[in-house]
Write a protein that holds these residues in place. Structure first.
Motif, PDB file in Angstrom:
ATOM      1  N   MET A  53     -48.988 -12.425  68.431  1.00 36.91           N
ATOM      2  CA  MET A  53     -50.433 -12.378  68.697  1.00 36.91           C
ATOM      3  C   MET A  53     -50.507 -13.488  70.082  1.00 36.91           C
ATOM      4  SD  MET A  53     -52.722 -12.038  65.263  1.00 36.91           S
ATOM      5  CE  MET A  53     -54.101 -11.735  66.572  1.00 36.91           C
ATOM      6  N   ALA A  54     -49.699 -14.600  70.055  1.00 39.69           N
ATOM      7  CA  ALA A  54     -49.720 -15.505  70.985  1.00 39.69           C
ATOM      8  C   ALA A  54     -49.418 -14.720  72.296  1.00 39.69           C
ATOM      9  CB  ALA A  54     -48.692 -16.600  70.778  1.00 39.69           C
ATOM     10  N   ALA A  55     -48.247 -13.776  72.288  1.00 45.46           N
ATOM     11  CA  ALA A  55     -47.722 -13.300  73.379  1.00 45.46           C
ATOM     12  C   ALA A  55     -49.071 -12.367  73.964  1.00 45.46           C
ATOM     13  CB  ALA A  55     -46.627 -12.601  73.299  1.00 45.46           C
ATOM     14  N   ASP A  56     -49.600 -11.587  73.071  1.00 45.45           N
ATOM     15  CA  ASP A  56     -50.782 -10.835  73.462  1.00 45.45           C
ATOM     16  C   ASP A  56     -51.826 -11.689  74.036  1.00 45.45           C
ATOM     17  OD1 ASP A  56     -49.596  -8.316  72.599  1.00 45.45           O
ATOM     18  OD2 ASP A  56     -50.756  -8.645  70.398  1.00 45.45           O
ATOM     19  N   VAL A  57     -52.454 -12.748  73.473  1.00 43.81           N
ATOM     20  CA  VAL A  57     -53.316 -13.632  73.913  1.00 43.81           C
ATOM     21  C   VAL A  57     -53.188 -13.891  75.320  1.00 43.81           C
ATOM     22  CG1 VAL A  57     -54.863 -15.508  73.497  1.00 43.81           C
ATOM     23  CG2 VAL A  57     -54.433 -13.995  71.663  1.00 43.81           C
ATOM     24  N   VAL A  58     -52.026 -14.537  75.688  1.00 41.92           N
ATOM     25  CA  VAL A  58     -51.442 -15.013  76.691  1.00 41.92           C
ATOM     26  C   VAL A  58     -51.444 -13.942  77.892  1.00 41.92           C
ATOM     27  CG1 VAL A  58     -49.753 -16.126  78.138  1.00 41.92           C
ATOM     28  CG2 VAL A  58     -50.494 -17.007  76.222  1.00 41.92           C
ATOM     29  N   ASP A  59     -51.064 -12.750  77.587  1.00 46.38           N
ATOM     30  CA  ASP A  59     -50.891 -11.757  78.630  1.00 46.38           C
ATOM     31  C   ASP A  59     -52.235 -11.236  78.910  1.00 46.38           C
ATOM     32  OD1 ASP A  59     -49.433  -9.765  79.796  1.00 46.38           O
ATOM     33  OD2 ASP A  59     -49.904  -8.349  78.648  1.00 46.38           O
ATOM     34  N   ILE A  60     -53.172 -11.009  77.734  1.00 48.46           N
ATOM     35  CA  ILE A  60     -54.463 -10.585  78.095  1.00 48.46           C
ATOM     36  C   ILE A  60     -55.351 -11.354  78.742  1.00 48.46           C
ATOM     37  CG2 ILE A  60     -56.897  -9.950  76.960  1.00 48.46           C
ATOM     38  CD1 ILE A  60     -54.983  -8.913  74.724  1.00 48.46           C
ATOM     39  N   LEU A  61     -55.296 -12.983  78.463  1.00 45.83           N
ATOM     40  CA  LEU A  61     -55.925 -13.943  79.264  1.00 45.83           C
ATOM     41  C   LEU A  61     -55.548 -14.054  80.931  1.00 45.83           C
ATOM     42  CD1 LEU A  61     -56.552 -16.745  76.806  1.00 45.83           C
ATOM     43  CD2 LEU A  61     -58.161 -14.928  77.369  1.00 45.83           C
ATOM     44  N   ARG A  62     -54.299 -13.918  80.955  1.00 46.10           N
ATOM     45  CA  ARG A  62     -53.736 -13.964  82.469  1.00 46.10           C
ATOM     46  C   ARG A  62     -54.081 -12.770  83.216  1.00 46.10           C
ATOM     47  NH1 ARG A  62     -47.725 -15.463  81.975  1.00 46.10           N
ATOM     48  NH2 ARG A  62     -47.892 -15.728  84.421  1.00 46.10           N
ATOM     49  N   LYS A  63     -54.033 -11.443  82.661  1.00 51.20           N
ATOM     50  CA  LYS A  63     -54.380 -10.529  83.415  1.00 51.20           C
ATOM     51  C   LYS A  63     -56.003 -10.656  83.645  1.00 51.20           C
ATOM     52  CE  LYS A  63     -51.017  -7.096  81.932  1.00 51.20           C
ATOM     53  NZ  LYS A  63     -50.536  -6.032  80.874  1.00 51.20           N
ATOM     54  N   GLY A  64     -56.786 -11.185  82.914  1.00 48.22           N
ATOM     55  CA  GLY A  64     -58.241 -11.459  83.139  1.00 48.22           C
ATOM     56  C   GLY A  64     -58.325 -12.687  84.098  1.00 48.22           C
ATOM     57  N   ARG A  65     -57.455 -12.972  84.670  1.00 45.47           N
ATOM     58  CA  ARG A  65     -57.325 -14.209  85.597  1.00 45.47           C
ATOM     59  C   ARG A  65     -58.156 -15.601  85.069  1.00 45.47           C
ATOM     60  NH1 ARG A  65     -55.005 -11.342  89.200  1.00 45.47           N
ATOM     61  NH2 ARG A  65     -56.129  -9.471  90.608  1.00 45.47           N
ATOM     62  N   HIS A  66     -57.932 -15.773  83.901  1.00 46.12           N
ATOM     63  CA  HIS A  66     -58.500 -16.944  83.069  1.00 46.12           C
ATOM     64  C   HIS A  66     -57.597 -18.210  83.151  1.00 46.12           C
ATOM     65  CE1 HIS A  66     -61.926 -14.683  81.423  1.00 46.12           C
ATOM     66  NE2 HIS A  66     -60.921 -13.851  81.191  1.00 46.12           N
ATOM     67  N   PRO A  67     -57.976 -19.399  83.517  1.00 50.72           N
ATOM     68  CA  PRO A  67     -57.025 -20.333  83.993  1.00 50.72           C
ATOM     69  C   PRO A  67     -56.431 -21.115  82.672  1.00 50.72           C
ATOM     70  CG  PRO A  67     -59.244 -20.886  84.285  1.00 50.72           C
ATOM     71  CD  PRO A  67     -59.261 -19.703  84.016  1.00 50.72           C
ATOM     72  N   LEU A  68     -55.741 -20.443  81.852  1.00 52.39           N
ATOM     73  CA  LEU A  68     -54.997 -20.851  80.814  1.00 52.39           C
ATOM     74  C   LEU A  68     -53.899 -21.693  81.055  1.00 52.39           C
ATOM     75  CD1 LEU A  68     -54.382 -20.739  77.327  1.00 52.39           C
ATOM     76  CD2 LEU A  68     -52.875 -18.755  78.160  1.00 52.39           C
ATOM     77  N   THR A  69     -54.153 -23.029  80.454  1.00 52.64           N
ATOM     78  CA  THR A  69     -52.828 -24.145  80.944  1.00 52.64           C
ATOM     79  C   THR A  69     -52.015 -24.255  79.829  1.00 52.64           C
ATOM     80  OG1 THR A  69     -54.431 -25.969  80.153  1.00 52.64           O
ATOM     81  CG2 THR A  69     -54.147 -25.149  82.822  1.00 52.64           C
ATOM     82  N   SER A  70     -52.458 -24.016  78.417  1.00 55.39           N
ATOM     83  CA  SER A  70     -51.533 -24.194  77.298  1.00 55.39           C
ATOM     84  C   SER A  70     -52.174 -23.484  76.229  1.00 55.39           C
ATOM     85  CB  SER A  70     -51.363 -25.723  77.122  1.00 55.39           C
ATOM     86  OG  SER A  70     -52.395 -26.077  76.211  1.00 55.39           O
ATOM     87  N   LEU A  71     -51.375 -22.974  75.377  1.00 58.21           N
ATOM     88  CA  LEU A  71     -51.781 -22.431  73.964  1.00 58.21           C
ATOM     89  C   LEU A  71     -50.836 -22.642  72.890  1.00 58.21           C
ATOM     90  CD1 LEU A  71     -52.961 -18.842  73.436  1.00 58.21           C
ATOM     91  CD2 LEU A  71     -51.020 -19.583  72.034  1.00 58.21           C
ATOM     92  N   ARG A  72     -51.257 -23.119  71.675  1.00 62.10           N
ATOM     93  CA  ARG A  72     -50.496 -23.374  70.727  1.00 62.10           C
ATOM     94  C   ARG A  72     -51.318 -22.645  69.493  1.00 62.10           C
ATOM     95  NH1 ARG A  72     -48.233 -28.523  68.590  1.00 62.10           N
ATOM     96  NH2 ARG A  72     -48.819 -29.376  70.480  1.00 62.10           N
ATOM     97  N   VAL A  73     -50.346 -22.146  68.557  1.00 62.13           N
ATOM     98  CA  VAL A  73     -50.863 -21.450  67.372  1.00 62.13           C
ATOM     99  C   VAL A  73     -50.216 -22.056  66.196  1.00 62.13           C
ATOM    100  CG1 VAL A  73     -50.841 -19.117  66.295  1.00 62.13           C
ATOM    101  CG2 VAL A  73     -50.669 -19.083  68.796  1.00 62.13           C
ATOM    102  N   THR A  74     -50.861 -22.164  65.009  1.00 64.47           N
ATOM    103  CA  THR A  74     -50.668 -22.733  64.000  1.00 64.47           C
ATOM    104  C   THR A  74     -50.756 -21.715  62.894  1.00 64.47           C
ATOM    105  OG1 THR A  74     -51.045 -24.915  64.524  1.00 64.47           O
ATOM    106  CG2 THR A  74     -50.782 -24.627  62.288  1.00 64.47           C
TER     107      THR A  74
END
Length: 137
Positions: A53-74
Motif C-alpha cells: 500500500m505504501a508503494a501504491d500511495v507514493v506512486d499515485i501521489l507522485r504521478k499526481g505531482r503532489h509534493p510528497l517529502t516523506s511517508l511512514r506507515v505503521t
C-alpha cells in the motif's frame, strides 16, 4: 493477446531451528518462526501489506505531482487467540509530509485498497481493515 506474467517463485531453505533463508528472484531474506534472526512469517505478511500500500500511495501521489517529502506507515493488528492465529483486524496509519491535499491521500488509499494492492487482495476479505492518515506540511 499479451503473454501472462511468469509465476512468482520463492524458495525457502531450512537453516536450523525455525529459521529459513528465502530467495525470490535476486532478493534474499530470512524468515524465522521464532522471530530471533529475522521477521516471522506473520511479520513478513504485515510488512508485505504495508509495503504494497505504501508503494501504491507514493506512486499515485507522485504521478499526481503532489509534493510528497516523506511517508511512514505503521501496521497494527489483532490476531486470533487460537490457531490458526490469523489477522482479525488490521489498521494502517499513514503519516505523510509535504503539501499533499488530504483528498489526494484519500484517493490514493482507496485506489490501493480497491484496485492495486495485490497483497491486500490475497488476504481473507473478512478481516476488518482500516486505514487512517495524517498530513504534515
Amino acid at each position: 493477446m499479451a503473454d501472462a506474467r511468469p509465476p512468482l517463485v520463492a524458495e525457502l531453505v531450512w537453516a536450523g531451528n525455525l529459521r529459513f533463508n528465502a530467495l525470490s528472484g535476486a532478493n534474499a531474506a530470512v524468515v524465522d518462526g521464532d522471530s530471533k534472526d529475522g521477521p516471522s512469517p506473520m511479520q513478513h505478511a504485515a510488512v508485505a501489506l504495508a509495503g504494497c500500500m505504501a508503494a501504491d500511495v507514493v506512486d499515485i501521489l507522485r504521478k499526481g505531482r503532489h509534493p510528497l517529502t516523506s511517508l511512514r506507515v505503521t501496521f497494527t493488528a489483532t490476531r486470533a487467540e487460537e490457531p490458526p492465529r490469523r489477522f482479525l483486524q488490521i489498521s494502517l496509519q499513514f503519516d505523510i509530509r509535504g503539501a499533499v491535499p488530504p483528498v489526494a491521500v484519500e484517493r490514493a488509499l482507496a485506489l490501493s485498497r480497491e484496485k492495486y494492492c495485490s497483497v491486500w487482495h490475497s488476504f481473507r476479505q473478512d478481516i476488518t481493515f482500516v486505514t487512517t492518515f495524517h498530513v504534515s506540511p
